[in-house]
Design a protein around this motif. Structure first.
Motif, short mmCIF file in Angstrom:
data_model
loop_
_atom_site.label_atom_id
_atom_site.label_comp_id
_atom_site.label_asym_id
_atom_site.label_seq_id
_atom_site.Cartn_x
_atom_site.Cartn_y
_atom_site.Cartn_z
N GLU A 69 0.86 -1.18 0.00
CA GLU A 69 0.00 0.00 0.00
C GLU A 69 0.90 1.23 0.00
O GLU A 69 1.86 1.30 0.76
CB GLU A 69 -0.85 -0.03 1.27
N SER A 70 0.63 2.17 -0.88
CA SER A 70 1.38 3.43 -0.86
C SER A 70 0.40 4.59 -0.94
O SER A 70 -0.66 4.50 -1.55
CB SER A 70 2.40 3.49 -1.99
N VAL A 120 4.30 7.62 1.64
CA VAL A 120 4.69 6.50 2.48
C VAL A 120 4.35 5.22 1.73
O VAL A 120 3.33 5.15 1.04
CB VAL A 120 4.00 6.54 3.87
N SER A 121 5.23 4.23 1.85
CA SER A 121 5.00 2.92 1.24
C SER A 121 5.00 1.87 2.34
O SER A 121 5.88 1.88 3.21
CB SER A 121 6.08 2.58 0.22
N MET A 145 3.74 -5.44 6.94
CA MET A 145 4.11 -4.35 7.84
C MET A 145 2.83 -3.83 8.52
O MET A 145 1.88 -3.44 7.84
CB MET A 145 4.79 -3.20 7.12
N VAL A 146 2.82 -3.83 9.84
CA VAL A 146 1.66 -3.34 10.57
C VAL A 146 1.58 -1.83 10.41
O VAL A 146 2.58 -1.13 10.52
CB VAL A 146 1.76 -3.72 12.07
N HIS A 147 0.37 -1.34 10.12
CA HIS A 147 0.14 0.09 9.93
C HIS A 147 -1.28 0.44 10.33
O HIS A 147 -2.15 -0.43 10.41
CB HIS A 147 0.43 0.51 8.48
N ILE A 157 -2.65 0.31 -4.38
CA ILE A 157 -2.53 -1.06 -3.89
C ILE A 157 -1.94 -1.89 -5.01
O ILE A 157 -2.45 -1.88 -6.13
CB ILE A 157 -3.93 -1.62 -3.52
N ARG A 158 -0.84 -2.62 -4.71
CA ARG A 158 -0.19 -3.47 -5.72
C ARG A 158 0.06 -4.85 -5.16
O ARG A 158 0.68 -4.94 -4.10
CB ARG A 158 1.13 -2.85 -6.15
N PRO A 159 -0.35 -5.89 -5.84
CA PRO A 159 -1.22 -5.85 -7.01
C PRO A 159 -2.65 -5.46 -6.61
O PRO A 159 -2.99 -5.51 -5.43
CB PRO A 159 -1.18 -7.29 -7.52
#
Length: 80
Positions: free
Chosen positions: A17-18, A43-44, A49-51, A66-68
């Protein structure tokens, strides 16, 4: 337009997620670090990774990638 107040700590197993802020201020945390983004900031967040995001107090224009691509994420946005 999506109204976002608070997204609790979480992580994604299958996608990254960026976020790039265009206008306003966007706050949250990523990898136990506070994040405060203004216009032009990015931010990427890689998989696992907890966010968390928010609380968002004022309107923010941003690009969220969002990728993919993930259909479940799109459904979450439209139901929020």
């Amino acid at each position: 337009m999506v109204r976002l107040r608070l997204v609790s700590p979480h992580y994604h197993t299958q996608y990254s997620e960026s976020i790039k802020v265009l206008d306003g201020t966007f706050v949250g945390s990523a990898d136990d670090r506070s994040v405060r983004l203004g216009p032009g900031d990015e931010v990427s967040v890689p998989p696992r990774m907890v966010h968390s995001w928010g609380p968002v107090q004022e309107p923010v224009r941003m690009v969220l990638e969002i990728r993919p691509a993930h259909e479940g994420f799109e459904k979450w946005l439209t139901s929020s």
